[in-house]
Motif scaffolding. Structure first.
Motif, PDB file in Angstrom:
ATOM      1  N   ALA A 197       0.831  -1.210   0.000  1.00  0.00           N
ATOM      2  CA  ALA A 197       0.000   0.000   0.000  1.00  0.00           C
ATOM      3  C   ALA A 197       0.864   1.259   0.000  1.00  0.00           C
ATOM      4  CB  ALA A 197      -0.922  -0.003   1.220  1.00  0.00           C
ATOM      5  N   VAL A 198       1.896   1.273   0.828  1.00  0.00           N
ATOM      6  CA  VAL A 198       2.781   2.433   0.898  1.00  0.00           C
ATOM      7  C   VAL A 198       3.547   2.593  -0.410  1.00  0.00           C
ATOM      8  CG1 VAL A 198       4.844   3.378   2.014  1.00  0.00           C
ATOM      9  CG2 VAL A 198       2.997   2.431   3.400  1.00  0.00           C
ATOM     10  N   GLY A 199       3.977   1.474  -0.994  1.00  0.00           N
ATOM     11  CA  GLY A 199       4.672   1.534  -2.274  1.00  0.00           C
ATOM     12  C   GLY A 199       3.813   2.164  -3.355  1.00  0.00           C
ATOM     13  N   GLN A 200       2.541   1.740  -3.436  1.00  0.00           N
ATOM     14  CA  GLN A 200       1.628   2.305  -4.425  1.00  0.00           C
ATOM     15  C   GLN A 200       1.361   3.786  -4.149  1.00  0.00           C
ATOM     16  OE1 GLN A 200       0.172   0.959  -7.174  1.00  0.00           O
ATOM     17  NE2 GLN A 200       1.432  -0.856  -6.911  1.00  0.00           N
ATOM     18  N   ILE A 206       4.284   5.857  -5.294  1.00  0.00           N
ATOM     19  CA  ILE A 206       4.312   5.998  -6.749  1.00  0.00           C
ATOM     20  C   ILE A 206       3.393   7.132  -7.187  1.00  0.00           C
ATOM     21  CG2 ILE A 206       3.668   4.888  -8.927  1.00  0.00           C
ATOM     22  CD1 ILE A 206       4.561   2.224  -7.660  1.00  0.00           C
ATOM     23  N   LEU A 207       2.173   7.153  -6.642  1.00  0.00           N
ATOM     24  CA  LEU A 207       1.224   8.221  -6.963  1.00  0.00           C
ATOM     25  C   LEU A 207       1.731   9.574  -6.480  1.00  0.00           C
ATOM     26  CD1 LEU A 207      -2.134   6.435  -6.039  1.00  0.00           C
ATOM     27  CD2 LEU A 207      -1.341   7.012  -8.331  1.00  0.00           C
ATOM     28  N   GLU A 208       2.283   9.578  -5.282  1.00  0.00           N
ATOM     29  CA  GLU A 208       2.785  10.815  -4.692  1.00  0.00           C
ATOM     30  C   GLU A 208       3.914  11.398  -5.537  1.00  0.00           C
ATOM     31  OE1 GLU A 208       3.365  11.897  -0.067  1.00  0.00           O
ATOM     32  OE2 GLU A 208       4.757  10.393  -0.835  1.00  0.00           O
ATOM     33  N   ASN A 209       4.848  10.543  -5.934  1.00  0.00           N
ATOM     34  CA  ASN A 209       5.980  11.003  -6.736  1.00  0.00           C
ATOM     35  C   ASN A 209       5.558  11.449  -8.134  1.00  0.00           C
ATOM     36  OD1 ASN A 209       7.777  10.475  -4.655  1.00  0.00           O
ATOM     37  ND2 ASN A 209       8.214   8.397  -5.351  1.00  0.00           N
ATOM     38  N   ARG A 210       4.549  10.748  -8.659  1.00  0.00           N
ATOM     39  CA  ARG A 210       4.141  11.029 -10.043  1.00  0.00           C
ATOM     40  C   ARG A 210       3.308  12.295 -10.154  1.00  0.00           C
ATOM     41  NH1 ARG A 210       4.045  12.396 -14.264  1.00  0.00           N
ATOM     42  NH2 ARG A 210       3.578  11.356 -16.247  1.00  0.00           N
ATOM     43  N   TYR A 211       2.449  12.547  -9.149  1.00  0.00           N
ATOM     44  CA  TYR A 211       1.490  13.646  -9.293  1.00  0.00           C
ATOM     45  C   TYR A 211       1.654  14.783  -8.291  1.00  0.00           C
ATOM     46  CZ  TYR A 211      -0.854  10.344 -12.362  1.00  0.00           C
ATOM     47  OH  TYR A 211      -1.134   9.468 -13.378  1.00  0.00           O
ATOM     48  N   LEU A 212       2.298  14.554  -7.164  1.00  0.00           N
ATOM     49  CA  LEU A 212       2.398  15.596  -6.151  1.00  0.00           C
ATOM     50  C   LEU A 212       3.802  16.148  -5.981  1.00  0.00           C
ATOM     51  CD1 LEU A 212       0.113  14.060  -3.365  1.00  0.00           C
ATOM     52  CD2 LEU A 212      -0.500  15.715  -5.131  1.00  0.00           C
ATOM     53  N   ALA A 213       4.800  15.389  -6.386  1.00  0.00           N
ATOM     54  CA  ALA A 213       6.184  15.823  -6.184  1.00  0.00           C
ATOM     55  C   ALA A 213       6.535  16.971  -7.126  1.00  0.00           C
ATOM     56  CB  ALA A 213       7.137  14.651  -6.407  1.00  0.00           C
ATOM     57  N   LYS A 214       7.635  17.640  -6.770  1.00  0.00           N
ATOM     58  CA  LYS A 214       8.072  18.789  -7.585  1.00  0.00           C
ATOM     59  C   LYS A 214       8.510  18.368  -8.984  1.00  0.00           C
ATOM     60  CE  LYS A 214      12.729  18.637  -5.587  1.00  0.00           C
ATOM     61  NZ  LYS A 214      13.464  18.249  -6.776  1.00  0.00           N
ATOM     62  N   ASP A 215       8.750  17.067  -9.170  1.00  0.00           N
ATOM     63  CA  ASP A 215       9.198  16.574 -10.474  1.00  0.00           C
ATOM     64  C   ASP A 215       8.067  15.975 -11.301  1.00  0.00           C
ATOM     65  OD1 ASP A 215      11.892  17.221  -9.973  1.00  0.00           O
ATOM     66  OD2 ASP A 215      12.179  15.368  -8.842  1.00  0.00           O
ATOM     67  N   LYS A 217       6.270   0.090  -9.702  1.00  0.00           N
ATOM     68  CA  LYS A 217       7.313   1.041  -9.304  1.00  0.00           C
ATOM     69  C   LYS A 217       8.370   1.082 -10.391  1.00  0.00           C
ATOM     70  CE  LYS A 217      10.863   1.854  -5.772  1.00  0.00           C
ATOM     71  NZ  LYS A 217      11.434   1.384  -4.478  1.00  0.00           N
ATOM     72  N   SER A 218       8.618  -0.090 -11.010  1.00  0.00           N
ATOM     73  CA  SER A 218       9.512  -0.187 -12.165  1.00  0.00           C
ATOM     74  C   SER A 218       8.772  -0.844 -13.316  1.00  0.00           C
ATOM     75  CB  SER A 218      10.763  -1.013 -11.823  1.00  0.00           C
ATOM     76  OG  SER A 218      11.598  -0.318 -10.924  1.00  0.00           O
ATOM     77  N   GLU A 219       9.041  -0.368 -14.521  1.00  0.00           N
ATOM     78  CA  GLU A 219       8.396  -0.959 -15.703  1.00  0.00           C
ATOM     79  C   GLU A 219       9.008  -2.304 -16.069  1.00  0.00           C
ATOM     80  OE1 GLU A 219       7.510   1.374 -19.202  1.00  0.00           O
ATOM     81  OE2 GLU A 219       7.889   3.218 -18.076  1.00  0.00           O
TER      82      GLU A 219
END
Length: 300
Positions: A71-74, A77-86, A138-140
């Motif tokens: 759950a934390v891993g998923q 992933i969402l946090e990094n993809r949509y909320l992070a500065k990158d 997390k990885s393709e």
């Protein structure tokens, strides 16, 4: 239940100590303990056994932690993809066992496509984590290998994790020694001849219910064994202790960390099948497709 409480549980489970976890999390120990108690009350289970000797997971707690990690891993992933500065940059990630060709292929993707803004990741890690990373997306793409002794288990995990495995090559078993080792000039050697020296093995151990290895001869009874989870540390011990490790024999002269390492064919046979995994039904990004194209150049 919230993501903070779940992260608290994982921190305590990882540290096996409420005190150390509270320090790591920058939260007071009473607040940490109270938050976990509230979660246990909400779920109706006891996650931790608390005794005078310390804290440990219950059976229910181990099951909860297994789901919590996913759950934390998923969430991350969402946090990094949509909320992070990158979030406005191109993203691509690979997880791999310890193979130089996987890194070379990754470098080629960056060199050939070279987007203007990107955050790419390559995780050189344990077998189980490669499987988990690809399952969770997390990885393709992931790079894994298995020997004859672990083949049945790996194929079962591919099926359970909904992963597709594409073989690239099969490699015989080699011993790695440093160039000044007394056996460095040998073309072939047996493990019995190496018994006086320590075998340096990549440490795959964790709290999971099964053990996976990326190395051949996993069932061999080594007299002297040192486990390491860092490549540079492994090279240092092989050089300074006149030790050796067991692998596929694939050495790259382009990698500075491997300069000085020599491979010797082992008389014992336990071939490794090496390939890549993707999540069934998932569509690869253009970077994932380019990476697979690079990997297929190594296919035999």
């Amino acid at each position: 239940m919230n993501i903070t409480q779940i992260r608290y549980v994982l921190a305590v489970a990882g540290e096996s100590s409420m005190r150390r976890a509270s320090t790591k999390l920058y939260v007071s120990q009473p607040a940490l303990s109270a938050s976990i108690r509230e979660l246990e009350d909400e779920l109706g289970i006891l996650i931790f056994d608390r005794t005078n000797k310390g804290i440990s997971l219950t059976d229910a707690g181990r099951e909860f932690v297994a789901y919590a990690k996913k759950a934390v891993g998923q969430y991350e992933i969402l946090e990094n993809r949509y909320l992070a500065k990158d979030s406005d940059k191109e993203h691509f990630s690979v997880s791999t066992q310890h193979y130089n060709f996987s890194i070379k292929a990754f470098n080629e993707v960056i060199r050939k496509i070279d987007p203007e803004r990107y955050v790419f990741s390559i995780h050189e890690t344990k077998t189980k984590e490669v499987l988990e990373d690809v399952r969770s997306l997390k990885s393709e793409v992931g790079i894994v290998s298995f020997s004859g002794s672990s083949e049945a288990l790996m194929k079962k995990l591919f099926k359970d994790y909904q992963l597709e495995f594409t073989p690239l090559m099969q490699r015989e078993t080699y011993a790695y020694v440093w160039e000044d080792h007394e056996f460095a000039n040998r073309k072939e050697i047996s493990l019995d001849e190496l018994r006086a020296y320590p075998c340096i093995s990549f440490d795959q151990s964790d709290d999971s219910e099964f053990y996976l290895t990326e190395e051949a001869m996993a069932d061999y009874d080594f007299d002297k064994m040192i486990k390491s989870d860092d490549r540079a540390t492994t090279m240092e011990m092989i050089a300074k202790l006149h030790g050796y490790s067991v692998g596929s024999g694939m050495l790259s002269g382009e990698s500075a960390i491997l300069k000085g390492l020599v491979s010797i064919k082992l008389k014992e046979e336990d071939p490794l099948t090496i390939g890549y995994i993707t999540r069934k039904g998932s569509l690869l990004s253009k970077y994932g497709q380019a990476y697979v194209e690079e990997l297929l150049k190594y296919k035999e």
